[in-house]
Design a protein around this motif. Sequence first.
Motif, PDB file in Angstrom:
ATOM      1  N   MET A 192       2.708  -4.366   4.706  1.00 29.15           N
ATOM      2  CA  MET A 192       3.477  -3.698   3.651  1.00 29.15           C
ATOM      3  C   MET A 192       4.718  -4.516   3.316  1.00 29.15           C
ATOM      4  O   MET A 192       5.045  -5.466   4.023  1.00 29.15           O
ATOM      5  N   CYS A 193       5.394  -4.139   2.243  1.00 33.60           N
ATOM      6  CA  CYS A 193       6.554  -4.910   1.809  1.00 33.60           C
ATOM      7  C   CYS A 193       7.715  -4.731   2.802  1.00 33.60           C
ATOM      8  O   CYS A 193       7.739  -3.755   3.548  1.00 33.60           O
ATOM      9  N   PRO A 194       8.664  -5.666   2.810  1.00 33.67           N
ATOM     10  CA  PRO A 194       9.765  -5.586   3.793  1.00 33.67           C
ATOM     11  C   PRO A 194      10.543  -4.266   3.734  1.00 33.67           C
ATOM     12  O   PRO A 194      10.958  -3.740   4.768  1.00 33.67           O
ATOM     13  N   ASP A 195      10.712  -3.733   2.522  1.00 38.11           N
ATOM     14  CA  ASP A 195      11.434  -2.459   2.369  1.00 38.11           C
ATOM     15  C   ASP A 195      10.718  -1.335   3.097  1.00 38.11           C
ATOM     16  O   ASP A 195      11.320  -0.574   3.858  1.00 38.11           O
ATOM     17  N   CYS A 196       9.408  -1.240   2.834  1.00 37.49           N
ATOM     18  CA  CYS A 196       8.623  -0.160   3.453  1.00 37.49           C
ATOM     19  C   CYS A 196       8.506  -0.382   4.948  1.00 37.49           C
ATOM     20  O   CYS A 196       8.477   0.570   5.721  1.00 37.49           O
ATOM     21  N   PHE A 197       8.416  -1.646   5.343  1.00 35.78           N
ATOM     22  CA  PHE A 197       8.325  -1.954   6.768  1.00 35.78           C
ATOM     23  C   PHE A 197       9.586  -1.472   7.484  1.00 35.78           C
ATOM     24  O   PHE A 197       9.518  -0.868   8.553  1.00 35.78           O
ATOM     25  N   ALA A 198      10.735  -1.697   6.860  1.00 36.34           N
ATOM     26  CA  ALA A 198      12.003  -1.247   7.450  1.00 36.34           C
ATOM     27  C   ALA A 198      12.037   0.275   7.543  1.00 36.34           C
ATOM     28  O   ALA A 198      12.467   0.843   8.551  1.00 36.34           O
ATOM     29  N   LYS A 199      11.554   0.931   6.475  1.00 31.29           N
ATOM     30  CA  LYS A 199      11.520   2.398   6.469  1.00 31.29           C
ATOM     31  C   LYS A 199      10.578   2.909   7.553  1.00 31.29           C
ATOM     32  O   LYS A 199      10.867   3.889   8.235  1.00 31.29           O
ATOM     33  N   GLU A 200       9.436   2.220   7.680  1.00 32.26           N
ATOM     34  CA  GLU A 200       8.445   2.596   8.688  1.00 32.26           C
ATOM     35  C   GLU A 200       9.062   2.506  10.085  1.00 32.26           C
ATOM     36  O   GLU A 200       8.865   3.382  10.918  1.00 32.26           O
ATOM     37  N   GLN A 201       9.818   1.450  10.295  1.00 37.91           N
ATOM     38  CA  GLN A 201      10.446   1.284  11.606  1.00 37.91           C
ATOM     39  C   GLN A 201      11.491   2.362  11.870  1.00 37.91           C
ATOM     40  O   GLN A 201      11.638   2.830  12.995  1.00 37.91           O
ATOM     41  N   ASP A 202      12.190   2.750  10.821  1.00 42.41           N
ATOM     42  CA  ASP A 202      13.155   3.857  10.946  1.00 42.41           C
ATOM     43  C   ASP A 202      12.428   5.125  11.365  1.00 42.41           C
ATOM     44  O   ASP A 202      12.875   5.843  12.252  1.00 42.41           O
ATOM     45  N   LYS A 203      11.289   5.374  10.706  1.00 39.83           N
ATOM     46  CA  LYS A 203      10.514   6.587  11.008  1.00 39.83           C
ATOM     47  C   LYS A 203      10.040   6.567  12.455  1.00 39.83           C
ATOM     48  O   LYS A 203      10.099   7.570  13.151  1.00 39.83           O
ATOM     49  N   GLU A 204       9.541   5.400  12.871  1.00 37.84           N
ATOM     50  CA  GLU A 204       9.067   5.277  14.259  1.00 37.84           C
ATOM     51  C   GLU A 204      10.182   5.624  15.236  1.00 37.84           C
ATOM     52  O   GLU A 204       9.965   6.337  16.206  1.00 37.84           O
ATOM     53  N   LYS A 205      11.364   5.132  14.925  1.00 38.73           N
ATOM     54  CA  LYS A 205      12.504   5.376  15.806  1.00 38.73           C
ATOM     55  C   LYS A 205      12.851   6.864  15.833  1.00 38.73           C
ATOM     56  O   LYS A 205      13.114   7.432  16.895  1.00 38.73           O
ATOM     57  N   ILE A 206      12.823   7.494  14.659  1.00 44.76           N
ATOM     58  CA  ILE A 206      13.119   8.932  14.578  1.00 44.76           C
ATOM     59  C   ILE A 206      12.135   9.718  15.432  1.00 44.76           C
ATOM     60  O   ILE A 206      12.523  10.581  16.208  1.00 44.76           O
ATOM     61  N   VAL A 207      10.850   9.385  15.280  1.00 47.55           N
ATOM     62  CA  VAL A 207       9.810  10.100  16.034  1.00 47.55           C
ATOM     63  C   VAL A 207      10.007   9.904  17.529  1.00 47.55           C
ATOM     64  O   VAL A 207       9.993  10.862  18.309  1.00 47.55           O
ATOM     65  N   ILE A 208      10.209   8.657  17.939  1.00 47.19           N
ATOM     66  CA  ILE A 208      10.336   8.371  19.368  1.00 47.19           C
ATOM     67  C   ILE A 208      11.577   9.050  19.935  1.00 47.19           C
ATOM     68  O   ILE A 208      11.529   9.649  21.013  1.00 47.19           O
ATOM     69  N   ASP A 209      12.667   9.014  19.183  1.00 52.63           N
ATOM     70  CA  ASP A 209      13.887   9.709  19.634  1.00 52.63           C
ATOM     71  C   ASP A 209      13.640  11.209  19.765  1.00 52.63           C
ATOM     72  O   ASP A 209      14.073  11.833  20.721  1.00 52.63           O
TER      73      ASP A 209
ATOM     74  N   PRO B  17       0.818  -1.225   0.000  1.00 53.04           N
ATOM     75  CA  PRO B  17       0.000   0.000   0.000  1.00 53.04           C
ATOM     76  C   PRO B  17       0.853   1.277   0.000  1.00 53.04           C
ATOM     77  O   PRO B  17       0.350   2.356  -0.278  1.00 53.04           O
ATOM     78  N   VAL B  18       2.126   1.133   0.301  1.00 56.33           N
ATOM     79  CA  VAL B  18       2.994   2.305   0.362  1.00 56.33           C
ATOM     80  C   VAL B  18       3.698   2.555  -0.970  1.00 56.33           C
ATOM     81  O   VAL B  18       3.614   3.630  -1.538  1.00 56.33           O
ATOM     82  N   CYS B  19       4.368   1.518  -1.504  1.00 56.58           N
ATOM     83  CA  CYS B  19       5.157   1.734  -2.722  1.00 56.58           C
ATOM     84  C   CYS B  19       4.551   1.050  -3.942  1.00 56.58           C
ATOM     85  O   CYS B  19       4.996   1.268  -5.055  1.00 56.58           O
ATOM     86  N   GLY B  20       3.534   0.192  -3.730  1.00 57.04           N
ATOM     87  CA  GLY B  20       2.867  -0.458  -4.857  1.00 57.04           C
ATOM     88  C   GLY B  20       3.552  -1.713  -5.363  1.00 57.04           C
ATOM     89  O   GLY B  20       3.047  -2.379  -6.253  1.00 57.04           O
ATOM     90  N   LYS B  21       4.686  -2.041  -4.793  1.00 53.45           N
ATOM     91  CA  LYS B  21       5.422  -3.225  -5.203  1.00 53.45           C
ATOM     92  C   LYS B  21       4.705  -4.487  -4.742  1.00 53.45           C
ATOM     93  O   LYS B  21       4.035  -4.483  -3.730  1.00 53.45           O
ATOM     94  N   LEU B  22       4.865  -5.588  -5.511  1.00 48.99           N
ATOM     95  CA  LEU B  22       4.280  -6.856  -5.087  1.00 48.99           C
ATOM     96  C   LEU B  22       5.166  -7.482  -4.021  1.00 48.99           C
ATOM     97  O   LEU B  22       6.390  -7.407  -4.086  1.00 48.99           O
ATOM     98  N   PHE B  23       4.495  -8.073  -3.032  1.00 46.75           N
ATOM     99  CA  PHE B  23       5.263  -8.762  -1.999  1.00 46.75           C
ATOM    100  C   PHE B  23       4.445  -9.898  -1.408  1.00 46.75           C
ATOM    101  O   PHE B  23       3.223  -9.933  -1.556  1.00 46.75           O
ATOM    102  N   ALA B  24       5.101 -10.847  -0.760  1.00 47.78           N
ATOM    103  CA  ALA B  24       4.404 -11.950  -0.108  1.00 47.78           C
ATOM    104  C   ALA B  24       3.865 -11.459   1.219  1.00 47.78           C
ATOM    105  O   ALA B  24       4.641 -11.141   2.120  1.00 47.78           O
ATOM    106  N   ALA B  25       2.531 -11.388   1.306  1.00 47.29           N
ATOM    107  CA  ALA B  25       1.909 -10.757   2.474  1.00 47.29           C
ATOM    108  C   ALA B  25       2.236 -11.466   3.788  1.00 47.29           C
ATOM    109  O   ALA B  25       2.859 -10.874   4.663  1.00 47.29           O
ATOM    110  N   MET B  26       1.821 -12.720   3.907  1.00 46.92           N
ATOM    111  CA  MET B  26       2.057 -13.507   5.119  1.00 46.92           C
ATOM    112  C   MET B  26       1.810 -12.708   6.403  1.00 46.92           C
ATOM    113  O   MET B  26       2.666 -12.641   7.288  1.00 46.92           O
ATOM    114  N   GLY B  27       0.648 -12.081   6.431  1.00 44.22           N
ATOM    115  CA  GLY B  27       0.256 -11.353   7.633  1.00 44.22           C
ATOM    116  C   GLY B  27       0.849  -9.964   7.763  1.00 44.22           C
ATOM    117  O   GLY B  27       0.588  -9.265   8.720  1.00 44.22           O
ATOM    118  N   ARG B  28       1.659  -9.572   6.796  1.00 41.61           N
ATOM    119  CA  ARG B  28       2.249  -8.235   6.866  1.00 41.61           C
ATOM    120  C   ARG B  28       1.406  -7.247   6.076  1.00 41.61           C
ATOM    121  O   ARG B  28       0.739  -7.613   5.118  1.00 41.61           O
TER     122      ARG B  28
END
Length: 139
Positions: free
Chosen positions: A29-46, A16-27
């Motif tokens: 967003m794609c692993p790339d966007c998930f990693a970016k999302e986690q980076d953002k979360e860390k930035i905000v919390i810091d 839903p973020v970048c439009g790339k196809l990925f294996a959902a398996m309960g996720r």
Amino acid sequence: MERKVAEMAGKIKNCPVCGKLFAAMGRKMCPDCFAKEQDKEKIVIDYVRENRGAKIPEIVEATGVNETLIKRLIREGRFEQIGIKMTYPCEKCGAPIVMGKLCQTCQEKARSELQAARTKIVATMPGGGNKGKGMYSKR
Ligand SMILES: [Zn+2]
Ligand SMILES: [Zn+2]
């Protein structure tokens, strides 16, 4: 064979973020966007850790992270985990809240308005809507 393909397709989703196809398996967003999302979360919390009492618009401006993510972190209690109380404004009256879209007061108001509307509909229904149905008595 074809069935297997269909099953596979069900697990492949568009991110839903970048439009790339990925294996959902309960996720979500794609692993790339998930990693970016986690980076953002860390930035905000810091940022919040270093700037206690910062308001959402300030955080958005300082970190470039969108409001939705910050609100999600509030709802998930991520700021409470680091001992910081964060809130966001109620969509109706602006009161500070930590979950949903409306504060308790506005939620109750919305609920009673809904109830009033429902009562009105029932009152205007002709004959109460139950005549004729009694013909089909169950045996
Ligand atoms: Zn993605
Ligand atoms: Zn409110």
